[in-house]
Design an enzyme around this catalytic site. Structure first.
Site, PDB file in Angstrom:
ATOM      1  N   GLU A  19       0.823  -1.213   0.000  1.00 14.90           N
ATOM      2  CA  GLU A  19       0.000   0.000   0.000  1.00 14.90           C
ATOM      3  C   GLU A  19       0.857   1.263   0.000  1.00 14.90           C
ATOM      4  OE1 GLU A  19      -3.264   0.062   2.694  1.00 14.90           O
ATOM      5  OE2 GLU A  19      -4.004  -1.890   2.032  1.00 14.90           O
TER       6      GLU A  19
ATOM      7  N   LYS B 297     -15.579  -1.335   2.385  1.00 16.14           N
ATOM      8  CA  LYS B 297     -14.879  -1.741   1.165  1.00 16.14           C
ATOM      9  C   LYS B 297     -15.924  -2.345   0.230  1.00 16.14           C
ATOM     10  CE  LYS B 297     -10.506  -3.157   3.375  1.00 16.14           C
ATOM     11  NZ  LYS B 297      -9.883  -4.307   4.089  1.00 16.14           N
TER      12      LYS B 297
HETATM   13  P1  PGA Z   1      -6.650  -5.920   2.362  1.00 21.50           P
HETATM   14  O1  PGA Z   1      -6.118  -4.979   3.508  1.00 21.50           O
HETATM   15  O2  PGA Z   1      -7.160  -5.100   1.242  1.00 21.50           O
HETATM   16  O3  PGA Z   1      -5.441  -6.747   2.005  1.00 21.50           O
HETATM   17  O4  PGA Z   1      -7.748  -6.771   2.984  1.00 21.50           O
HETATM   18  C1  PGA Z   1      -6.631  -3.728   3.806  1.00 21.50           C
HETATM   19  C2  PGA Z   1      -7.082  -3.628   5.261  1.00 21.50           C
HETATM   20  O5  PGA Z   1      -6.964  -4.595   6.029  1.00 21.50           O
HETATM   21  O6  PGA Z   1      -7.598  -2.590   5.646  1.00 21.50           O
HETATM   22 ZN    ZN Z   2      -8.062  -3.687   7.805  1.00 19.12          ZN
END
Ligand code: PGA
Ligand code: ZN
Length: 426
Positions: A206, A338
């Site tokens: 990230e 998400k």
């Molecule tokens: P991930 O991580 O997209 O790999 O699930 C992001 C998070 O845990 O916030």
């Molecule tokens: Zn997370």
């Protein structure tokens, strides 16, 4: 004139880790077309909707040709002529066509791609910005970013166990100023790592730094020092958030901190986090406990949730039913949102709206595997949820979203959430 769907087309593209994902293009009855690209997580929650992958040997089983075919051969025909502006009905129809509780037949990746591409096409057809079209009756506002500076866990080769150490630059009057401060702090952490003899050979998934630290707490020390030595007041202008992502180092009832050679029970984790919240300017904790530990989440929230943001990510998986249960049990006070965890835009809004109505906070979030699509910047603005988590201030799949937010701030001058975050008590 009603805008209807004329055609949907998908193709396989690559995400920021070089794994296949979907791009979908929607064409409406007036000829307007618009694309959307689908993200993909690595530290995924058990209760997420299913990302359909091909299996076999292509891309180590991660191909998405089946999901692509489901858009081209099933959804395009089934949705032809459907009202493109009735988002809820469109998503409901796709969920019915899928017929499973977790979107495993057609794929949450296929369904979400269609949901977002159609929404963007509708905005284009009306010649309004996406955030405005998505907002409907909501009063749009620019979110405060939660920015990844130090990475661990699945995103950085398991250098340390805790997944993200982030900053919340809440003490600024605009998003542009908050980002300027964040870039300075990101660079300062690099210099501090170098001074301590820590090797950095690149950035993590990230965009944060992933040094080999001897303890998880060292990340907090580095970050607090970096905020101060860059010239900002820790806790007043810039605070710290932690994404513990604890399910990923939990087994047989304990949290295993391998780098530190010790394991903690849930009570031990609560004590550790409580101590950190006293000694460091930590204001937000994500997934501090295991994703199925319904017994201890309310206890942690009672202990720390009065003045700290307690976010459920793997715990709630952007799932309206899990959110409702958590609100009822006071098991957290914030939800990470998400889109691909639930797999449709209307269910994503359901979670956002219900969380805010219950007095919770909500943080719109990217995945660790991302694309150049900036949809979630407009989603965060439209929902007026107040916070966005995109990753760090490097890597273009992250910058696509920050740059879209900067554009929205400069062009439409929407209100900025800034220091109005409820859990900032200093
Ligand atoms: P991930 O991580 O997209 O790999 O699930 C992001 C998070 O845990 O916030
Ligand atoms: Zn997370």
């Amino acid at each position: 004139m009603t805008l209807t769907i004329r055609q949907l087309r998908a193709l396989e593209i690559l995400d920021s880790r070089g794994n296949p994902t979907l791009a979908v293009e929607a064409q409406l009855s007036d000829g307007t077309t618009a694309p959307a690209q689908v993200p993909s997580g690595a530290s995924t929650g058990r209760h997420e909707a299913v990302e359909l992958r091909d299996g076999g040997t292509r891309y180590a089983g991660k191909g998405v040709r089946k999901a692509v075919a489901n858009v081209n051969d099933i959804l395009s025909g089934a949705l032809e002529g459907a009202d493109a502006e009735d988002r809820a009905a469109l998503d409901r129809k796709m969920i019915e066509l899928d017929g499973t509780s977790n979107k495993s037949r057609l794929g949450a990746n296929a369904i979400l791609g269609v949901s977002c591409a159609v929404a963007r096409a509708v905005a284009r057809a009306h010649k309004v910005p996406l955030w405005q079209s998505l907002a409907g009756a909501r009063t749009a506002a620019l979110p405060v970013p939660m920015i990844n500076i130090l990475s661990g866990g699945w995103h950085a080769g398991h250098n340390i166990e805790f997944q993200d150490f982030l900053i919340i630059p809440h003490g600024f009057d605009s998003l542009a100023e908050a980002l300027e401060a964040s870039v300075a702090i990101h660079r300062q952490v690099f210099l501090l790592c170098r001074d301590r003899g820590l090797t950095l050979t690149g950035v993590a998934d990230e965009g944060g730094w992933g040094p080999l630290l001897s303890t998880n707490e060292e990340a907090l020390q580095l970050l607090t020092e970096a905020i101060g030595s860059t010239g900002f007041r820790p806790g007043e202008q810039v605070s710290i958030a932690i994404d513990v992502a604890s399910s990923h180092f939990f087994s047989e009832g304990e949290y295993h901190l391998k780098t530190e050679g010790r394991s903690l029970t849930a009570a031990g984790m609560i004590a550790l986090l409580r101590d950190w919240c006293v000694r460091y300017p930590v204001v937000s904790l994500e997934d501090p406990l295991h994703e199925d530990d319904w017994g201890n989440w309310p206890e942690l929230t009672a202990a720390l949730g009065g003045v700290r943001q307690i976010i459920g990510d793997d715990f709630l998986t952007t799932n309206p039913a899990r959110l409702r249960q958590a609100i009822q049990q006071r098991a957290a006070n914030s939800v990470l949102v998400k889109m691909n965890q639930i797999g449709s835009l209307s269910e994503t809004f359901e979670v956002l709206d219900e969380a805010l109505a219950a007095g919770w906070t909500a943080v719109v979030s990217a995945r660790s595997g991302e694309t150049e699509d900036s949809f979630l910047a407009d989603l965060a603005v439209a929902s007026a949820c107040g916070q966005i988590k995109i990753g760090s201030v490097t890597r273009s799949e992250r910058l696509a979203k920050y740059n879209r937010l900067l554009e929205i701030e400069a062009r439409w001058r929407l209100p900025y959430t800034g220091g109005k975050l409820r859990f900032i008590s200093r």
